[in-house]
Design an enzyme around this catalytic site. Structure first.
Site, PDB file in Angstrom:
ATOM      1  N   SER A  10       8.217 -34.858 132.407  1.00  0.00           N
ATOM      2  CA  SER A  10       9.492 -35.180 131.886  1.00  0.00           C
ATOM      3  C   SER A  10      10.266 -35.600 133.204  1.00  0.00           C
ATOM      4  O   SER A  10      10.901 -35.341 134.407  1.00  0.00           O
ATOM      5  CB  SER A  10      10.940 -33.806 131.796  1.00  0.00           C
ATOM      6  OG  SER A  10      12.523 -34.408 132.006  1.00  0.00           O
ATOM      7  N   HIS A  33       9.125 -38.024 129.077  1.00  0.00           N
ATOM      8  CA  HIS A  33       9.787 -37.187 127.906  1.00  0.00           C
ATOM      9  C   HIS A  33      10.665 -37.929 129.002  1.00  0.00           C
ATOM     10  O   HIS A  33      11.415 -37.707 130.111  1.00  0.00           O
ATOM     11  CB  HIS A  33       9.706 -35.774 128.142  1.00  0.00           C
ATOM     12  CG  HIS A  33      10.397 -34.682 127.395  1.00  0.00           C
ATOM     13  ND1 HIS A  33      10.020 -34.675 126.443  1.00  0.00           N
ATOM     14  CD2 HIS A  33      11.666 -34.228 127.643  1.00  0.00           C
ATOM     15  CE1 HIS A  33      11.236 -33.941 125.674  1.00  0.00           C
ATOM     16  NE2 HIS A  33      11.723 -33.694 127.284  1.00  0.00           N
ATOM     17  N   ASP A  35      14.868 -36.904 129.147  1.00  0.00           N
ATOM     18  CA  ASP A  35      15.730 -36.270 128.505  1.00  0.00           C
ATOM     19  C   ASP A  35      17.298 -36.933 129.476  1.00  0.00           C
ATOM     20  O   ASP A  35      18.239 -36.717 130.065  1.00  0.00           O
ATOM     21  CB  ASP A  35      15.936 -35.253 130.027  1.00  0.00           C
ATOM     22  CG  ASP A  35      14.628 -34.111 129.496  1.00  0.00           C
ATOM     23  OD1 ASP A  35      14.601 -33.930 130.857  1.00  0.00           O
ATOM     24  OD2 ASP A  35      14.532 -33.497 128.254  1.00  0.00           O
ATOM     25  N   MET A  37      21.078 -36.546 128.504  1.00  0.00           N
ATOM     26  CA  MET A  37      22.165 -35.867 128.655  1.00  0.00           C
ATOM     27  C   MET A  37      23.790 -36.486 128.651  1.00  0.00           C
ATOM     28  O   MET A  37      23.067 -37.805 129.804  1.00  0.00           O
ATOM     29  CB  MET A  37      21.915 -35.301 129.248  1.00  0.00           C
ATOM     30  CG  MET A  37      21.014 -34.478 129.084  1.00  0.00           C
ATOM     31  SD  MET A  37      20.849 -33.082 130.829  1.00  0.00           S
ATOM     32  CE  MET A  37      19.197 -32.620 131.199  1.00  0.00           C
ATOM     33  N   HIS A  66      14.939 -36.861 124.355  1.00  0.00           N
ATOM     34  CA  HIS A  66      14.437 -35.456 123.804  1.00  0.00           C
ATOM     35  C   HIS A  66      17.073 -36.099 124.210  1.00  0.00           C
ATOM     36  O   HIS A  66      16.603 -35.594 125.078  1.00  0.00           O
ATOM     37  CB  HIS A  66      14.637 -34.957 124.752  1.00  0.00           C
ATOM     38  CG  HIS A  66      15.182 -33.828 124.369  1.00  0.00           C
ATOM     39  ND1 HIS A  66      15.552 -32.330 125.795  1.00  0.00           N
ATOM     40  CD2 HIS A  66      15.729 -33.226 123.906  1.00  0.00           C
ATOM     41  CE1 HIS A  66      15.247 -31.524 125.375  1.00  0.00           C
ATOM     42  NE2 HIS A  66      16.503 -31.265 123.936  1.00  0.00           N
ATOM     43  N   MET A  68      20.133 -35.111 124.405  1.00  0.00           N
ATOM     44  CA  MET A  68      20.674 -33.841 124.100  1.00  0.00           C
ATOM     45  C   MET A  68      22.447 -34.095 124.719  1.00  0.00           C
ATOM     46  O   MET A  68      22.379 -34.335 125.045  1.00  0.00           O
ATOM     47  CB  MET A  68      20.201 -33.279 125.047  1.00  0.00           C
ATOM     48  CG  MET A  68      19.199 -32.110 125.012  1.00  0.00           C
ATOM     49  SD  MET A  68      18.494 -31.524 127.259  1.00  0.00           S
ATOM     50  CE  MET A  68      17.452 -32.631 128.353  1.00  0.00           C
ATOM     51  N   MET A 137      13.370 -25.154 122.716  1.00  0.00           N
ATOM     52  CA  MET A 137      13.631 -25.506 124.590  1.00  0.00           C
ATOM     53  C   MET A 137      13.166 -23.410 124.664  1.00  0.00           C
ATOM     54  O   MET A 137      13.248 -22.984 124.112  1.00  0.00           O
ATOM     55  CB  MET A 137      15.305 -25.778 124.250  1.00  0.00           C
ATOM     56  CG  MET A 137      15.665 -27.055 123.997  1.00  0.00           C
ATOM     57  SD  MET A 137      14.634 -28.444 124.662  1.00  0.00           S
ATOM     58  CE  MET A 137      15.834 -27.520 126.143  1.00  0.00           C
ATOM     59  N   GLY A 142      20.261 -28.327 130.139  1.00  0.00           N
ATOM     60  CA  GLY A 142      20.954 -29.359 131.169  1.00  0.00           C
ATOM     61  C   GLY A 142      20.075 -29.301 132.158  1.00  0.00           C
ATOM     62  O   GLY A 142      20.883 -30.415 133.121  1.00  0.00           O
ATOM     63  N   PHE A 143      19.261 -29.035 132.824  1.00  0.00           N
ATOM     64  CA  PHE A 143      18.501 -28.975 133.632  1.00  0.00           C
ATOM     65  C   PHE A 143      17.375 -28.823 133.575  1.00  0.00           C
ATOM     66  O   PHE A 143      16.658 -28.180 133.226  1.00  0.00           O
ATOM     67  CB  PHE A 143      19.060 -27.914 134.996  1.00  0.00           C
ATOM     68  CG  PHE A 143      20.682 -28.186 135.343  1.00  0.00           C
ATOM     69  CD1 PHE A 143      22.075 -27.787 134.094  1.00  0.00           C
ATOM     70  CD2 PHE A 143      21.597 -29.589 136.037  1.00  0.00           C
ATOM     71  CE1 PHE A 143      22.845 -27.905 134.089  1.00  0.00           C
ATOM     72  CE2 PHE A 143      22.793 -29.110 136.280  1.00  0.00           C
ATOM     73  CZ  PHE A 143      23.427 -28.530 135.082  1.00  0.00           C
ATOM     74  N   GLY A 144      16.609 -29.239 135.360  1.00  0.00           N
ATOM     75  CA  GLY A 144      15.029 -29.048 134.793  1.00  0.00           C
ATOM     76  C   GLY A 144      15.333 -27.867 136.243  1.00  0.00           C
ATOM     77  O   GLY A 144      15.709 -27.493 136.585  1.00  0.00           O
ATOM     78  N   GLY A 145      14.031 -27.121 136.226  1.00  0.00           N
ATOM     79  CA  GLY A 145      13.522 -26.355 137.283  1.00  0.00           C
ATOM     80  C   GLY A 145      13.833 -24.835 137.208  1.00  0.00           C
ATOM     81  O   GLY A 145      13.705 -23.638 138.015  1.00  0.00           O
ATOM     82  N   ASP A 175       9.642 -27.650 126.115  1.00  0.00           N
ATOM     83  CA  ASP A 175      10.400 -28.024 127.053  1.00  0.00           C
ATOM     84  C   ASP A 175      10.732 -27.068 127.891  1.00  0.00           C
ATOM     85  O   ASP A 175      12.101 -26.127 127.079  1.00  0.00           O
ATOM     86  CB  ASP A 175      11.212 -28.833 125.939  1.00  0.00           C
ATOM     87  CG  ASP A 175      12.180 -29.556 127.051  1.00  0.00           C
ATOM     88  OD1 ASP A 175      12.731 -30.764 126.267  1.00  0.00           O
ATOM     89  OD2 ASP A 175      11.536 -29.535 128.451  1.00  0.00           O
ATOM     90  N   GLY A 176      10.812 -27.187 129.045  1.00  0.00           N
ATOM     91  CA  GLY A 176      11.738 -26.350 129.430  1.00  0.00           C
ATOM     92  C   GLY A 176      10.502 -25.104 130.398  1.00  0.00           C
ATOM     93  O   GLY A 176      10.033 -24.386 130.050  1.00  0.00           O
ATOM     94  N   GLY A 177      10.164 -24.650 131.838  1.00  0.00           N
ATOM     95  CA  GLY A 177       9.619 -24.222 132.890  1.00  0.00           C
ATOM     96  C   GLY A 177       8.289 -24.093 132.560  1.00  0.00           C
ATOM     97  O   GLY A 177       7.132 -23.032 132.195  1.00  0.00           O
ATOM     98  N   GLY A 197       8.417 -30.909 134.128  1.00  0.00           N
ATOM     99  CA  GLY A 197       8.954 -31.569 134.278  1.00  0.00           C
ATOM    100  C   GLY A 197       8.681 -31.558 136.495  1.00  0.00           C
ATOM    101  O   GLY A 197       7.652 -32.072 137.024  1.00  0.00           O
ATOM    102  N   SER A 198       9.581 -30.469 136.379  1.00  0.00           N
ATOM    103  CA  SER A 198       9.311 -30.164 137.895  1.00  0.00           C
ATOM    104  C   SER A 198       7.568 -29.917 137.859  1.00  0.00           C
ATOM    105  O   SER A 198       7.412 -30.038 139.432  1.00  0.00           O
ATOM    106  CB  SER A 198       9.792 -28.934 137.917  1.00  0.00           C
ATOM    107  OG  SER A 198      10.106 -27.671 137.394  1.00  0.00           O
TER     108      SER A 198
HETATM  109  C1  DX5 Z   1      15.982 -29.631 130.328  1.00  0.00           C
HETATM  110  C2  DX5 Z   1      15.005 -30.350 129.778  1.00  0.00           C
HETATM  111  C3  DX5 Z   1      13.298 -30.274 130.489  1.00  0.00           C
HETATM  112  C4  DX5 Z   1      13.418 -30.149 131.606  1.00  0.00           C
HETATM  113  C5  DX5 Z   1      12.346 -29.806 131.936  1.00  0.00           C
HETATM  114  O1  DX5 Z   1      17.366 -29.866 129.976  1.00  0.00           O
HETATM  115  O2  DX5 Z   1      15.471 -30.784 128.333  1.00  0.00           O
HETATM  116  O3  DX5 Z   1      12.915 -31.365 129.975  1.00  0.00           O
HETATM  117  O4  DX5 Z   1      13.295 -31.319 131.960  1.00  0.00           O
HETATM  118  O5  DX5 Z   1      11.817 -29.477 133.764  1.00  0.00           O
HETATM  119  P1  DX5 Z   1      11.304 -28.284 133.840  1.00  0.00           P
HETATM  120  O6  DX5 Z   1       9.428 -28.718 133.290  1.00  0.00           O
HETATM  121  O7  DX5 Z   1      11.164 -28.762 135.442  1.00  0.00           O
HETATM  122  O8  DX5 Z   1      11.243 -26.994 133.825  1.00  0.00           O
HETATM  123 ZN    ZN Z   2      12.910 -32.448 127.269  1.00  0.00          ZN
END
Ligand code: DX5
Ligand code: ZN
Length: 225
Positions: A10, A33, A35, A37, A66, A68, A137, A142-145, A175-177, A197-198
């Site tokens: 991401s 990917h 994101d 927003m 993606h 959002m 999801m 909204g946020f990574g990490g 997607d996410g974590g 992502g992270s």
């Molecule tokens: C959150 C995004 C995810 C996020 C994943 O709104 O859709 O793609 O960036 O980031 P990590 O892998 O750091 O959880």
């Molecule tokens: Zn995403």
């Protein structure tokens, strides 16, 4: 789709000030990917179609947009025109979901629906056969990490059961974590596109993390009953 396992870094977690360097670091990935927003569907505001165009000029990897964004009907063409290969829209944001999915498909791209953590898989019953991908999801958008939401495994079971019942075979994206630590369990549960992502951009060696996510997820896929 079986035996497919795609890793999608991401860009939300990338160093966008060094785009070429960031893209080189993830050249071994399968999809990029994005994101997107809009600051309305999510409080956060990130990047739009211009970023897709910029990245396409420095990377040959397919792009997974993606969205959002609220009312994706209104802006989906921006991402199609920018060259997105996959476009996913949120069930929670699309008043006319069937129409926007077929807008993407008629443009010759892959269309997907995204479900937020609290949205049940059952809402896809009458659209799942039209989909090239379903994104579950595993964090709140909204946020990574953020921390992976464990109920995602239960939703994965619901989704694979719905696909079997309806004779559908979309890619299943999480997607996410996501990281190499939970990739095997996700592969075993039926996921075949993993967004990270992270875990990737925060790694000392992003290529090694991408390889570990892919290998672990494939091992999980191989052990699926
Ligand atoms: C959150 C995004 C995810 C996020 C994943 O709104 O859709 O793609 O960036 O980031 P990590 O892998 O750091 O959880
Ligand atoms: Zn995403």
């Amino acid at each position: 789709m079986d035996q497919v396992m795609l890793v999608a870094p991401s860009l939300l977690a990338a160093d966008l000030g060094n785009l070429q360097k960031s893209m080189d670091a993830v050249a071994s990935a399968d999809i990029l990917h994005f994101d997107v927003m809009d600051g309305h569907f999510t409080k956060n505001l990130t990047f739009g179609a211009g970023m897709i165009e910029a990245v396409k000029s420095v990377s040959s990897l397919p792009v997974d947009a993606h969205l959002m964004v609220s009312n994706p009907d209104d802006t989906v063409d921006w991402y199609l025109d920018a060259g997105a290969d996959f476009v996913t829209v949120h069930y929670e944001a699309a008043t006319h979901l069937h129409r926007v999915i077929w807008r993407i498909k008629d443009a010759g791209r892959k269309a997907g629906v995204v479900l937020n953590p609290a949205t049940p898989v059952s809402v896809l019953r009458d659209i799942v056969c039209d989909l090239d991908m379903v994104l579950l999801m595993s964090v709140n958008p909204g946020f990574g990490g953020q921390k992976f939401i464990e109920n995602t495994f239960s939703k994965l079971n619901d989704l694979t059961a719905l696909c079997a019942e309806r004779g559908a075979s979309p890619l299943i994206e999480i997607d996410g974590g996501v990281s190499s630590k939970n990739a095997e369990a996700l592969g075993r549960a039926g996921a075949n596109v993993l967004v990270a992502g992270s875990a990737v951009f925060g790694a000392d060696d992003p290529a090694a993390e991408i390889a570990a996510i892919r290998a672990n997820a494939l091992a999980g896929l191989a052990s699926r009953a």
